[in-house]
Design a protein around this motif. Sequence first.
Motif, short mmCIF file in Angstrom:
data_model
loop_
_atom_site.label_atom_id
_atom_site.label_comp_id
_atom_site.label_asym_id
_atom_site.label_seq_id
_atom_site.Cartn_x
_atom_site.Cartn_y
_atom_site.Cartn_z
N ILE A 183 -68.35 -11.49 -23.37
CA ILE A 183 -69.36 -11.53 -22.32
C ILE A 183 -70.48 -12.51 -22.66
O ILE A 183 -71.25 -12.91 -21.82
N TYR A 184 -70.54 -12.91 -23.94
CA TYR A 184 -71.57 -13.89 -24.32
C TYR A 184 -71.00 -15.29 -24.22
O TYR A 184 -70.79 -15.98 -25.21
N GLN A 185 -70.69 -15.68 -23.00
CA GLN A 185 -70.14 -17.01 -22.80
C GLN A 185 -71.24 -18.05 -22.97
O GLN A 185 -72.42 -17.74 -22.91
N GLN A 186 -70.78 -19.29 -23.14
CA GLN A 186 -71.72 -20.37 -23.42
C GLN A 186 -72.82 -20.49 -22.37
O GLN A 186 -73.99 -20.71 -22.69
N VAL A 187 -72.46 -20.30 -21.10
CA VAL A 187 -73.46 -20.45 -20.03
C VAL A 187 -74.57 -19.41 -20.19
O VAL A 187 -75.74 -19.68 -19.93
N ILE A 188 -74.20 -18.22 -20.67
CA ILE A 188 -75.20 -17.17 -20.90
C ILE A 188 -76.11 -17.58 -22.06
O ILE A 188 -77.34 -17.45 -21.98
N LEU A 189 -75.52 -18.08 -23.11
CA LEU A 189 -76.32 -18.51 -24.28
C LEU A 189 -77.25 -19.66 -23.89
O LEU A 189 -78.41 -19.70 -24.31
N ASP A 190 -76.76 -20.58 -23.06
CA ASP A 190 -77.56 -21.74 -22.65
C ASP A 190 -78.77 -21.30 -21.83
O ASP A 190 -79.88 -21.77 -22.05
N HIS A 191 -78.53 -20.41 -20.87
CA HIS A 191 -79.62 -19.96 -20.01
C HIS A 191 -80.62 -19.10 -20.77
O HIS A 191 -81.80 -19.07 -20.45
N ASN A 192 -80.12 -18.40 -21.79
CA ASN A 192 -81.03 -17.60 -22.61
C ASN A 192 -81.96 -18.51 -23.42
O ASN A 192 -83.15 -18.25 -23.56
N LYS A 193 -81.40 -19.61 -23.90
CA LYS A 193 -82.15 -20.55 -24.72
C LYS A 193 -83.11 -21.39 -23.87
O LYS A 193 -84.26 -21.61 -24.25
N SER A 194 -82.63 -21.85 -22.73
CA SER A 194 -83.45 -22.69 -21.84
C SER A 194 -83.43 -22.11 -20.43
O SER A 194 -82.76 -22.64 -19.55
#
Length: 151
Positions: free
Chosen positions: A8-19
């Motif tokens: 569930i922690y796909q890259q798009v989720i990580l990206d939006h969390n960071k920026s």
Amino acid sequence: MDNPLREIYQQVILDHNKSPQNFRVIENPTNYSEGFNPLCGDHIHIYMNIVDGKVEDISFQGNGCAISKSSASIMTTIIKGKSREDAEKYFQKFHDMVTGVETTPEEEESLGKLLVFQGVREFPARVKCASLAWHTMHSAIEGKETTISTE
Ligand code: ZN
């Protein structure tokens, strides 16, 4: 061993969390609501400017886990520029998806990048994180004065 939670922690989720997108305050918004998810500690403010039935601007502030923050960020990018009716339709579609209501291929296509949150349906606690921003946006549109809580 396979860890389904990791998926569930796909890259798009990580990206939006960071920026996160639209992570700011709108001064004098036409619509505003605040949401809490006590289970996880997520806390969010949603600001909206709705003019002639159209969401001219939407932003958020708050603190929360990666799921809640990225969901809020992606939600604002989708809702911005939409009509009030379409915003409510997306809210319903997202809600159905994460709560496991059967979706048709057409609906899945219209969900687009929101599909990255489909995996949270296996994790009830995470469903609250993913849907917090949506419930808060829905509450802001309806103009309710109350603070919403996922509990
Ligand atoms: Zn959370």
